[in-house]
Design a protein around this motif. Structure first.
Motif, mmCIF file in Angstrom:
data_model
loop_
_atom_site.group_PDB
_atom_site.id
_atom_site.type_symbol
_atom_site.label_atom_id
_atom_site.label_comp_id
_atom_site.label_asym_id
_atom_site.label_seq_id
_atom_site.Cartn_x
_atom_site.Cartn_y
_atom_site.Cartn_z
ATOM 1 N N ALA A 1 61.758 116.787 -4.756
ATOM 2 C CA ALA A 1 62.127 115.789 -3.745
ATOM 3 C C ALA A 1 63.063 116.357 -2.684
ATOM 4 O O ALA A 1 63.745 115.608 -2.002
ATOM 5 N N GLY A 2 63.109 117.682 -2.549
ATOM 6 C CA GLY A 2 63.872 118.280 -1.461
ATOM 7 C C GLY A 2 65.207 118.872 -1.832
ATOM 8 O O GLY A 2 65.919 119.383 -0.974
ATOM 9 N N GLY A 3 65.571 118.823 -3.112
ATOM 10 C CA GLY A 3 66.817 119.437 -3.549
ATOM 11 C C GLY A 3 66.641 120.926 -3.795
ATOM 12 O O GLY A 3 65.527 121.448 -3.750
ATOM 13 N N SER A 4 67.735 121.610 -4.065
ATOM 14 C CA SER A 4 67.663 123.036 -4.390
ATOM 15 C C SER A 4 68.393 123.285 -5.707
ATOM 16 O O SER A 4 69.297 122.543 -6.091
ATOM 17 N N ASP A 5 67.971 124.337 -6.387
ATOM 18 C CA ASP A 5 68.517 124.675 -7.701
ATOM 19 C C ASP A 5 69.909 125.273 -7.560
ATOM 20 O O ASP A 5 70.131 126.178 -6.767
#
Length: 138
Positions: A93-97
């Motif tokens: 959904a557009g987040g980053s690790d």
């Protein structure tokens, strides 16, 4: 008692997709409001109030939203599998690790956690401390 968290967003639709992906599986209700998006936890009979509401909106002062260095919001999941699932959903959904789900040596043996950054860069933790599940080293 914590009442609410407000997360600044420059693109409320993009940030809203991220928070929808990680909060609705935890039981939060999503509602679009004039200021942005509101996530609330429905009242349940026999249960104490909470957790806190989460608001995703542009800053009141009209300036660009920025990341708070050292700030992090944490959400508790029921199981380690749910931590993994919500971490993956947040990435999609557009987040980053910011740290794959797992145990960390610096925390308790039961603290299973995954870290994300929302689309603006705010740090989010999703964790489980379920005593019925395995612990670090077992």
């Amino acid at each position: 008692m914590l009442s609410y968290i407000r997360v600044g967003a420059n693109d409320t639709a993009l940030s809203g997709r991220f928070y929808t992906a990680i909060l609705t599986p935890l039981g939060y209700r999503k509602e679009e409001v004039p200021e942005g998006i509101e996530f609330t936890f429905p009242d349940r009979p026999g249960r104490s109030p909470g957790p806190a509401a989460v608001y995703v909106a542009k800053p009141y002062d009209g300036k660009e939203a920025t990341v708070g260095n050292g700030s992090m919001t944490a959400f508790q999941a029921e199981t380690q599998e749910m931590v993994r699932s919500l971490h993956a959903a947040g990435l999609q959904a557009g987040g980053s690790d910011e740290g794959a789900p797992g145990f960390r040596a610096e925390y308790s043996d039961r603290f299973y956690v995954g870290y994300l950054r929302d689309p603006l860069g705010n740090k989010v933790a999703i964790f489980s401390v379920n005593p019925a599940e395995g612990t670090r080293g077992r």
